[in-house]
Every structure is written in structure tokens, then in C-alpha cells.
Scaffold this active site. Structure first.
Site, PDB file in Angstrom:
ATOM      1  N   ARG A  49      -4.756   1.457  -1.172  1.00 33.29           N
ATOM      2  CA  ARG A  49      -4.699   0.039  -0.835  1.00 33.29           C
ATOM      3  C   ARG A  49      -4.466  -0.880  -2.028  1.00 33.29           C
ATOM      4  O   ARG A  49      -5.110  -0.767  -3.065  1.00 33.29           O
ATOM      5  CB  ARG A  49      -6.006  -0.401  -0.149  1.00 33.29           C
ATOM      6  CG  ARG A  49      -5.895  -1.834   0.383  1.00 33.29           C
ATOM      7  CD  ARG A  49      -7.184  -2.347   0.968  1.00 33.29           C
ATOM      8  NE  ARG A  49      -6.975  -3.671   1.548  1.00 33.29           N
ATOM      9  CZ  ARG A  49      -7.924  -4.564   1.750  1.00 33.29           C
ATOM     10  NH1 ARG A  49      -9.183  -4.279   1.434  1.00 33.29           N
ATOM     11  NH2 ARG A  49      -7.648  -5.745   2.275  1.00 33.29           N
ATOM     12  N   LEU A  50      -3.517  -1.800  -1.824  1.00 37.74           N
ATOM     13  CA  LEU A  50      -3.343  -2.963  -2.677  1.00 37.74           C
ATOM     14  C   LEU A  50      -3.829  -4.160  -1.869  1.00 37.74           C
ATOM     15  O   LEU A  50      -3.198  -4.546  -0.880  1.00 37.74           O
ATOM     16  CB  LEU A  50      -1.876  -3.137  -3.075  1.00 37.74           C
ATOM     17  CG  LEU A  50      -1.537  -4.357  -3.927  1.00 37.74           C
ATOM     18  CD1 LEU A  50      -2.178  -4.243  -5.313  1.00 37.74           C
ATOM     19  CD2 LEU A  50      -0.018  -4.514  -4.072  1.00 37.74           C
TER      20      LEU A  50
ATOM     21  N   THR B  53      23.424   2.527 -10.000  1.00 34.60           N
ATOM     22  CA  THR B  53      23.110   1.095 -10.076  1.00 34.60           C
ATOM     23  C   THR B  53      21.628   0.842  -9.870  1.00 34.60           C
ATOM     24  O   THR B  53      21.052  -0.075 -10.461  1.00 34.60           O
ATOM     25  CB  THR B  53      23.946   0.284  -9.068  1.00 34.60           C
ATOM     26  OG1 THR B  53      23.815  -1.106  -9.353  1.00 34.60           O
ATOM     27  CG2 THR B  53      23.541   0.554  -7.637  1.00 34.60           C
TER      28      THR B  53
ATOM     29  N   ASP C  44      -4.040  -8.768   8.414  1.00 35.02           N
ATOM     30  CA  ASP C  44      -2.828  -8.887   9.230  1.00 35.02           C
ATOM     31  C   ASP C  44      -2.454  -7.541   9.838  1.00 35.02           C
ATOM     32  O   ASP C  44      -1.852  -7.475  10.917  1.00 35.02           O
ATOM     33  CB  ASP C  44      -1.669  -9.408   8.375  1.00 35.02           C
ATOM     34  CG  ASP C  44      -1.379  -8.520   7.179  1.00 35.02           C
ATOM     35  OD1 ASP C  44      -2.268  -8.390   6.323  1.00 35.02           O
ATOM     36  OD2 ASP C  44      -0.266  -7.954   7.094  1.00 35.02           O
TER      37      ASP C  44
ATOM     38  N   CYS D  78       0.823  -1.196   0.000  1.00 36.67           N
ATOM     39  CA  CYS D  78       0.000   0.000   0.000  1.00 36.67           C
ATOM     40  C   CYS D  78       0.857   1.246   0.000  1.00 36.67           C
ATOM     41  O   CYS D  78       2.077   1.184   0.054  1.00 36.67           O
ATOM     42  CB  CYS D  78      -0.902   0.028   1.243  1.00 36.67           C
ATOM     43  SG  CYS D  78      -1.985  -1.410   1.388  1.00 36.67           S
TER      44      CYS D  78
ATOM     45  N   SER E  10      11.360 -12.370  -4.069  1.00 30.33           N
ATOM     46  CA  SER E  10      12.568 -11.866  -4.702  1.00 30.33           C
ATOM     47  C   SER E  10      13.789 -12.247  -3.867  1.00 30.33           C
ATOM     48  O   SER E  10      13.663 -12.543  -2.678  1.00 30.33           O
ATOM     49  CB  SER E  10      12.469 -10.345  -4.854  1.00 30.33           C
ATOM     50  OG  SER E  10      13.532  -9.830  -5.609  1.00 30.33           O
TER      51      SER E  10
ATOM     52  N   ASN F 249       1.602  -0.182   5.738  1.00 27.01           N
ATOM     53  CA  ASN F 249       2.066  -0.721   4.465  1.00 27.01           C
ATOM     54  C   ASN F 249       2.965  -1.913   4.769  1.00 27.01           C
ATOM     55  O   ASN F 249       3.941  -1.776   5.507  1.00 27.01           O
ATOM     56  CB  ASN F 249       2.854   0.345   3.688  1.00 27.01           C
ATOM     57  CG  ASN F 249       3.563  -0.236   2.478  1.00 27.01           C
ATOM     58  OD1 ASN F 249       3.053  -1.140   1.827  1.00 27.01           O
ATOM     59  ND2 ASN F 249       4.750   0.268   2.178  1.00 27.01           N
ATOM     60  N   GLY F 250       2.624  -3.082   4.220  1.00 28.98           N
ATOM     61  CA  GLY F 250       3.468  -4.262   4.427  1.00 28.98           C
ATOM     62  C   GLY F 250       2.663  -5.479   4.816  1.00 28.98           C
ATOM     63  O   GLY F 250       1.450  -5.540   4.599  1.00 28.98           O
ATOM     64  N   GLU F 251       3.358  -6.449   5.392  1.00 31.66           N
ATOM     65  CA  GLU F 251       2.727  -7.696   5.818  1.00 31.66           C
ATOM     66  C   GLU F 251       3.250  -8.085   7.194  1.00 31.66           C
ATOM     67  O   GLU F 251       4.459  -8.006   7.449  1.00 31.66           O
ATOM     68  CB  GLU F 251       3.035  -8.838   4.835  1.00 31.66           C
ATOM     69  CG  GLU F 251       2.683  -8.558   3.385  1.00 31.66           C
ATOM     70  CD  GLU F 251       1.183  -8.459   3.131  1.00 31.66           C
ATOM     71  OE1 GLU F 251       0.412  -8.858   4.011  1.00 31.66           O
ATOM     72  OE2 GLU F 251       0.809  -7.990   2.040  1.00 31.66           O
TER      73      GLU F 251
END
Length: 538
Positions: free
Chosen positions: A47-48, A305, A95, A2, A330, A71-73
Site C-alpha cells: 500500500r501507498l 523510447t 475510494d 499500490c 502528468s 490499485n488506483g483511484e
């Protein structure tokens, strides 16, 4: 997951705040919500939807009067609900909701209870707390405007032109008006002298497997970013095994300039070996150059980079979300933990080697984690990083450095990680991939990507401009035409000195040419140590 925006202080126009929040709507394309507290503070959320798709909208109110955006898990949210919060009444299955309940139960002292990746703000009356995860997987910025209002935001975009000063919120800290910044994350591994653990290969396998298992938590489809390098290939292998236990097939995604790119060829081998449903994406150098302006706006950095590597990741992320996948695993972090970059071969001592691994992990939020988050979230895709699980970090970094230092094993980087998963009786990967030499992502998509990019940038910047770079950019002055070109774009979008000061340049140590390309190291199998010379520091 999010985008969050919080403003502590009265008097900010609601419609303006909605517009500011919408500057990062790419982070949360599913819905947008805003709440003004009784005391005039504002919480906004893009929100996602990944967990609790139907009732997990934010801001979320606690049992009493506190509100929260996150934002996050939080991977251990169910355990927290079942134990220390079992007497609390929850409004959602999200969560995220455990955060506001932990605040109500424990005050400020709860962040070490969270197992996950997060940036959040909780407001309760005029009291508030903002916090960021241990190593900075999720981004967070803070600022102060001319009226003394305090801002917190997932990206710079909403606050850069609103604040007198702003900065990156430090990972592993929380902030309250009563305490200021407090460092809550104090792992033993930050002391290089504590790296005394004996090597146990089975523990490495078990810990990384558990870290990956946690990150499969989702109510939407999950895939993996598969470059064909060791780190993403191991993550893919472990995830494929775990999903197979539940009768599911893993979707893997790779990108290159064409089918012959080093990473594309290696990724196909891994996908075939693992039996994933593989998707290979190609982009052209012309397309990459064309989106540099928009990319740097998304990235909020001019680090060379980061820009080089984010371009293919940006294209790949769009292709993934177009296929309906919202979450990917990832491989970020493994190179820092195990000294995987080729320049680590030149470490003058074991102590220097260990100190550099620690410093690289601590600075990940300025480079690879920033790239991984913002190039994926530009298209509403969440990247999760098993190697940066707190338990795995604590185990892996504290292994005796003599076991990790590459020269001990004929220069094979990340030797112990490779050895841990070299199990012939039940192989995780093909041998040629397991022992493949390190490629930086921006190299692996095709060597001509960086070469042509440098040529293009050089054609856009004159010798006179570079000569006078110190007069135009007094802070962090660019030393090459490529670096100047990126800085020029960044300055157009973010002209504030505070913005420039959030950026840290990724520069390898212990090698003559300090260009960040892996091919700038003489140990590379296709070394091109003339990259970016004569101006060595990009």
C-alpha cells in the site's frame, strides 16, 4: 497507488506469496497485507496511502463475504456512495471500497460506473472478477501456473518465475472464469468515422479543467511534473488555478541534464508565470547509464523510447518523494489525442491521421503509460493523467480530424489544444510556451542524453552480436546496438518468452528514419535525422 497480487487456487505457500508480493514493495512502501480466503485463494497488497490514510488498508471486505484488492483511484467514489450504494454499510472512507460493494450489488456489470484509474481483483468464495481501467493507466498482468492456478499482479516480477505463461491484462476489459475476457469499454471514438463533432474550444477548456479537478483528490500533498512542454504546462496551469481557489500553492518539478536543457528553461518560464513553488533537478549522463540495469528491472520493457524517457523520470520521481510528495499530475495522452508527434505532419490523409490518433491512444498502455507508472512507482510516487479522463477522451477524439490535422495550420502540432487555451484576457501560459514546438521528453532533458546513450550502448555491443541477434532473440529481434543492449538487460531479469511478448516497440510512422527521437523528424527545429542510422528501426 499500490501493488496488488492475487492467486486463484489452493495450495500456494503463504510465506512464498509474501516474498513474491514484496518484489514490488516499491509500489506500496507504507504497509503490506495478505488475506487467505476460506477457499484458499490469496490476496496480497503493498500500500501507498493516499486516501483514508488510517483505515483504508487492503484487502477490503465487503458487506457479505467478498474481498478486494485495488490499485488506483476512483474519483467518483463519493457519488457512488451517495447514490447506487447508499444503502450499503462501508468499513472505510477509502475510494477503493466502492468496488467490492458494486460487485455485491451488480455482479460483474459495474465497471462502466467507475470513473477513475484502476486494476483490481474481487474474490467471493470461488467466484472472482479482475478488471482494468479504460485505457490502461494502471498496469495489470495475468498468468497460469503448472497446477492451473490463476495469477493477477500489478507487475511481472511476482509472477514471471511462477507461471507457465503470462501476459498483459488488456485495458478496458474484465475477466471472470465464467465469461473469460469481456470488453466493457466501447467508446464511440474507436470508430474513426464517428469523428464528426464540431470544434468547441470552450468545451475543451471546461472538460480538461474538470478532469484535472478530479485528480486533485488526495489526503497527501500533490505536485505536477512540469517539462515546459505544452501538455504538462497546461496541466500545471489548470492545477495552479484550482489550488489557488483554496489558497494553496502548487509545487512543480522539472529535470534536465543542466540548467540550459530545453525543458528546464521552458519549465522555469512556466513556473514563474504561474507562481508555483518550483523545484529543478539535474542528473548526469553517467548517472543515467549507471542505473539502466535497475531501471529496466523496474520498467519491465526493452522498448527504446521508454528506456530513454524513463531515466530522467526515474531520477525526478526519487527527488519528489524525498520531498514528501506522493502524487503528481502528468501530461501523458495529449500527443496521441491531438496528433502531437512530429511524424503526424506526414499523415497521407485525414482518415489516416484520425486512425493513428485512435490507435496511439489504444496502445498507450504499452508505452507512455507504462513508463509514467513504473518509473514513478519505482519510488512510491503516483502519476495521474488528466488528458486520459474518459469524458475528455470522448470529447477530444471525436472532433472532426480536419480541425486537428497539423498541415491545415502550417504544421503547428496540437493546434486546437493550443487555441483552446490561448486566452489573452486571462492567459494560461506565456505565448512562447503555448506555441512551443513538440519535444519528446527524452530530447527535452538535453539532446546529448540520447546521443551519448546511443554511443555508450554501441560500445557495449559488437557488430557480431548484432549480426547474430536473430539467433539469440527470435522474437522481436533488436535492430540496433542500443536496442540490443536494453534487450540483453531485460532478458537477464525476465528470460521467459512470455515476458518478451508483453513488450511493444514505439515506432513513428510516415518518416524515413524510424528512431523514436523527435529529432529524427526533418521538421524538428534542430533536426538530426541521422540518429540511430544506419540501422533505422530501434
Amino acid at each position: 497507488m499500490c501493488g496488488i497480487l492475487a492467486i486463484i487456487g489452493k495450495g500456494k505457500d503463504e510465506e512464498l506469496v509474501k516474498q513474491l508480493s514484496k518484489r514490488m514493495s516499491h509500489r506500496g512502501p507504507d504497509e503490506s497485507d495478505l488475506h487467505i480466503t476460506e477457499n484458499g485463494h490469496i490476496l496480497s497488497h503493498e500500500r501507498l496511502s493516499i486516501i483514508d490514510l488510517h483505515s483504508g488498508r487492503q484487502p477490503i471486505k465487503g458487506t457479505k463475504s467478498a474481498y478486494m484488492v485495488h490499485n488506483g483511484e476512483i474519483y467518483n467514489h463519493q457519488e457512488l456512495r451517495d447514490t447506487v450504494l447508499k444503502h450499503h454499510t462501508f468499513r472505510t472512507k477509502s475510494d477503493s471500497e466502492v468496488i467490492v460493494h458494486l460487485y455485491e450489488e451488480f455482479g460483474y456489470d459495474f465497471l462502466n460506473m467507475l470513473d477513475g484509474d484502476f486494476a483490481f481483483v474481487v474474490i467471493n468464495g470461488d467466484d472472482f472478477i479482475a478488471g482494468r481501467d479504460a485505457v490502461g493507466v494502471k498496469p495489470l498482468y495475468y498468468g497460469l501456473d503448472e497446477r492451473g492456478r490463476i495469477y493477477f499482479s500489478s507487475e511481472m516480477k511476482p509472477i514471471a518465475d511462477q507461471c507457465k505463461t503470462f501476459a498483459t491484462f488488456p485495458p478496458g476489459h474484465y475477466y471472470t472464469q465464467k465469461t473469460g475476457f469481456v470488453k466493457y469499454y466501447r467508446p464511440e471514438y474507436e470508430d474513426h468515422e464517428k469523428a464528426t463533432e464540431a470544434l468547441d474550444l470552450s468545451k475543451i477548456r471546461e472538460s480538461l479543467t474538470e478532469a484535472t479537478r478530479k485528480r486533485l483528490m488526495s489526503d497527501v500533498p500533490i505536485g505536477v511534473l512540469l517539462s515546459g512542454g505544452l501538455d504538462s504546462s497546461l496541466t500545471s496551469s489548470i492545477a495552479a488555478r484550482l489550488l489557488k481557489e483554496n489558497g494553496k500553492t502548487l509545487h512543480s518539478f522539472s529535470i534536465g541534464l543542466d540548467a540550459e536543457a530545453p525543458d528546464a528553461k521552458a519549465a522555469r518560464k512556466v513556473a514563474e508565470f504561474l507562481g508555483t513553488e518550483h523545484h529543478e533537478i539535474h542528473f548526469t549522463i553517467e548517472q543515467g547509464i549507471e542505473i539502466l540495469d535497475k531501471l529496466i528491472w523496474h520498467l519491465e520493457t526493452y522498448d527504446v523510447t521508454s528506456v530513454r524517457a524513463s531515466t530522467p523520470m526515474y531520477f525526478l520521481s526519487k527527488a519528489i518523494t524525498d520531498m514528501g510528495v506522493k502524487v503528481v499530475l502528468s501530461g501523458e495522452g495529449a500527443d496521441e489525442i491531438f496528433g502531437g508527434y512530429l511524424y503526424f505532419r506526414n499523415a497521407p490523409s485525414t482518415e489516416d491521421f484520425q486512425k493513428e490518433t485512435i490507435e496511439r491512444v489504444q496502445k498507450l498502455f504499452t508505452a507512455d503509460l507504462l513508463r509514467a507508472d513504473k518509473s514513478t512507482m519505482a519510488h512510491g510516487l503516483e502519476a495521474r493523467v488528466p488528458f486520459l479522463d474518459k469524458a475528455f477522451l470522448d470529447l477530444a477524439i471525436r472532433i472532426q480530424p480536419e480541425e486537428k490535422q497539423p498541415k491545415t495550420y502550417d504544421g503547428i502540432e496540437k493546434y486546437i489544444l493550443r487555441k483552446a487555451f490561448d486566452t489573452p484576457e486571462n492567459p494560461y501560459l506565456p505565448e512562447e510556451v503555448l506555441w512551443r514546438q513538440k519535444e519528446q521528453f527524452s530530447d527535452g532533458v538535453g539532446y546529448s542524453w540520447i546521443d551519448t546513450l546511443i554511443e555508450y550502448c554501441s560500445s557495449q555491443i559488437t557488430d557480431y552480436q548484432l549480426e547474430k541477434a536473430g539467433e539469440r532473440f527470435t522474437y522481436n529481434t533488436p535492430k540496433t546496438k542500443e536496442a540490443y543492449f536494453y534487450r540483453d538487460i531485460f532478458h537477464k531479469h525476465f528470460p521467459q518468452l512470455s515476458a518478451a511478448q508483453t513488450v511493444r516497440k514505439w515506432i513513428p510512422k510516415w518518416q524515413e528514419n524510424q528512431d523514436p527521437s523527435g529529432r529524427a523528424n526533418a521538421a524538428h527545429v534542430q533536426a538530426d535525422t541521422a540518429i540511430a542510422k544506419p540501422n533505422a528501426i530501434a
